[in-house]
Enzyme design. Structure first.
Site, short mmCIF file in Angstrom:
data_model
loop_
_atom_site.label_atom_id
_atom_site.label_comp_id
_atom_site.label_asym_id
_atom_site.label_seq_id
_atom_site.Cartn_x
_atom_site.Cartn_y
_atom_site.Cartn_z
N HIS A 13 0.86 -1.20 0.00
CA HIS A 13 0.00 0.00 0.00
C HIS A 13 0.89 1.24 0.00
O HIS A 13 1.48 1.58 1.02
CB HIS A 13 -0.91 0.02 1.24
CG HIS A 13 -1.88 1.16 1.24
ND1 HIS A 13 -3.24 0.98 1.37
CD2 HIS A 13 -1.70 2.50 1.12
CE1 HIS A 13 -3.85 2.16 1.33
NE2 HIS A 13 -2.93 3.10 1.19
N HIS A 136 -10.44 1.33 1.71
CA HIS A 136 -10.23 2.32 2.76
C HIS A 136 -11.46 2.18 3.65
O HIS A 136 -12.54 2.66 3.31
CB HIS A 136 -10.12 3.74 2.17
CG HIS A 136 -9.83 4.77 3.23
ND1 HIS A 136 -8.64 5.45 3.31
CD2 HIS A 136 -10.56 5.18 4.29
CE1 HIS A 136 -8.67 6.26 4.36
NE2 HIS A 136 -9.83 6.11 4.97
N HIS A 174 -4.61 -0.51 5.83
CA HIS A 174 -4.17 0.28 6.99
C HIS A 174 -5.13 0.16 8.18
O HIS A 174 -5.71 1.15 8.61
CB HIS A 174 -3.91 1.74 6.63
CG HIS A 174 -4.91 2.38 5.69
ND1 HIS A 174 -6.27 2.33 5.89
CD2 HIS A 174 -4.73 3.09 4.55
CE1 HIS A 174 -6.87 2.98 4.91
NE2 HIS A 174 -5.96 3.44 4.09
C1 NCD Z 1 -3.35 9.26 1.91
C2 NCD Z 1 -2.85 10.29 0.90
O1 NCD Z 1 -2.34 11.33 1.30
O2 NCD Z 1 -2.98 10.03 -0.31
N1 NCD Z 1 -3.31 9.84 3.22
C3 NCD Z 1 -3.31 9.15 4.40
O3 NCD Z 1 -3.39 9.77 5.44
N2 NCD Z 1 -3.21 7.84 4.43
C4 NCD Z 1 -4.70 8.81 1.51
C5 NCD Z 1 -5.18 7.59 2.25
O4 NCD Z 1 -4.65 6.50 2.05
O5 NCD Z 1 -6.11 7.72 3.04
ZN ZN Z 2 -3.30 5.14 1.53
#
Ligand code: NCD
Ligand code: ZN
Length: 343
Positions: A13, A136, A174
């Site tokens: 990821h 997500h 995540h």
């Molecule tokens: C990610 C991004 O900046 O593209 N940001 C994050 O906080 N993880 C987008 C995402 O995966 O939610």
């Molecule tokens: Zn991400």
């Protein structure tokens, strides 16, 4: 332990961005990882196989000379994605998954899906063709507390989704809560999860340590200590449902240190060192190779890497700032010491 030799890992990821930003961050990932699943949330997003092919070419063109790094591409699911695009994605050799963003949940997610259930025809096609769905996993309903959004997503959308599409392979990306860990453990083998270094190392206190700390702000947001502990336990358990996904997400310093700061932690520079520190804290360095190098390719049904990398027990200081367009890039834990170093 003074050195740690691992099969070269992959990042399942990753946000690489585009243009000059891509050029700035790609060498970090290509140094540590053989492959990465590249998120499609560009502006505009990567919605078609043609978009993915063009983006993949830009990534390959930005690689340091001689690098063998392989980008694994994803499509951004919208309410207008058509089953024909899924068929084309499966037929391509380079699109490995489809990414679902709830509309408005995070960076560049305006074109995401307002109601997951509207995509049933797409999920049917993905299930039939065996193309994984990456989630997500947060609701965006303003009535739901931001710390509960993952748990509510699982109850409201994910449990119904997997009972409707029992053969669809799903990665809950995540994961941040004990609830998500419990859910993944109890789900069938078609369901797996990625875990970031920041969610293994920090709880939500890190966001407020002595003041507001925007470089610890990512989505899904860091949670309570009991959740961090559950994630660390899952990652170090040896269970193949959990694997490495950094969610390294670079933003210019000025966009983070702002009245309305962007979400995302930058960890591509030192991801393996951060994971090694987390695994060492649980006395589980012997479980790092499975998590970082085996469980991901096994889930995606790709060959494991054969090359090896080495981490040495050496203390070094993470730079305060890295070159990046606009206002520079602050890596996770900028300016602090870290005790592992990739050779
Ligand atoms: C990610 C991004 O900046 O593209 N940001 C994050 O906080 N993880 C987008 C995402 O995966 O939610
Ligand atoms: Zn991400």
């Amino acid at each position: 332990m003074q050195t740690l030799t691992l099969t070269r890992p992959d990042d399942w990821h990753l946000h690489l961005r585009d243009g000059a930003a891509l050029k700035a961050v790609l060498p970090h990932t290509a140094r540590q990882f053989a492959r990465a699943v590249v998120m499609p949330n560009l502006k505009p997003p990567v919605r078609s196989v043609a978009d993915a092919a063009a983006y993949r070419e830009r990534i390959l063109a930005a690689l340091p000379a001689g690098s063998q790094f392989e980008p694994l591409m994803t499509l951004y699911l919208t309410e207008n994605t058509r089953p024909e695009e899924i068929v084309a994605a499966k037929a391509s050799s380079f699109v490995k998954a489809v990414k679902y963003y709830p509309a408005g949940a995070t960076t560049n997610s305006d074109l995401g899906v307002a109601d997951l259930r509207r995509c049933d025809p797409i999920f049917e096609t993905m299930e039939r063709l065996d193309l994984p769905l990456l989630l997500h996993g947060e609701v965006t309903d303003g009535c739901v507390d931001i710390f509960d959004r993952e748990k509510v997503f699982i109850e409201k959308y994910l449990i119904p989704l997997i009972s409707k599409f029992p053969r669809l392979r799903v990665v809950l990306e995540h994961v941040t809560t004990a609830d998500a860990v419990q859910f993944v453990l109890s789900a069938p083998a078609t369901v797996a999860a990625t875990i970031t270094p920041q969610h293994l190392l920090f709880n939500r206190n890190a966001l407020f340590q002595g003041g507001l700390r925007p470089h610890f702000y990512c989505l899904p947001v860091l949670k309570r200590e009991e959740h961090r502990a559950a994630l660390l336990q899952a990652a170090t358990s040896g269970n193949p449902k959990f694997f490495l996904g950094t969610d390294s997400a670079p933003h210019p310093r000025g966009s983070k240190e702002s009245a309305c700061g962007c979400a995302g932690c930058y960890s591509a520079l030192h991801a393996l060192e951060l994971y090694a520190e987390a695994f060492e804290s649980a006395d589980a360095l012997d479980k790092l190779e499975g998590f970082a190098s085996f469980h991901g390719p096994d889930f995606y049904r790709l060959p494991r890497n054969t090359e090896q990398i080495t981490l040495n027990k050496t203390t070094w200081r993470i730079p305060e700032e890295l070159p990046f367009p606009e206002s520079g890039l602050a890596p996770l834990r900028a300016g602090e010491e870290i005790t592992w170093q990739m050779a």
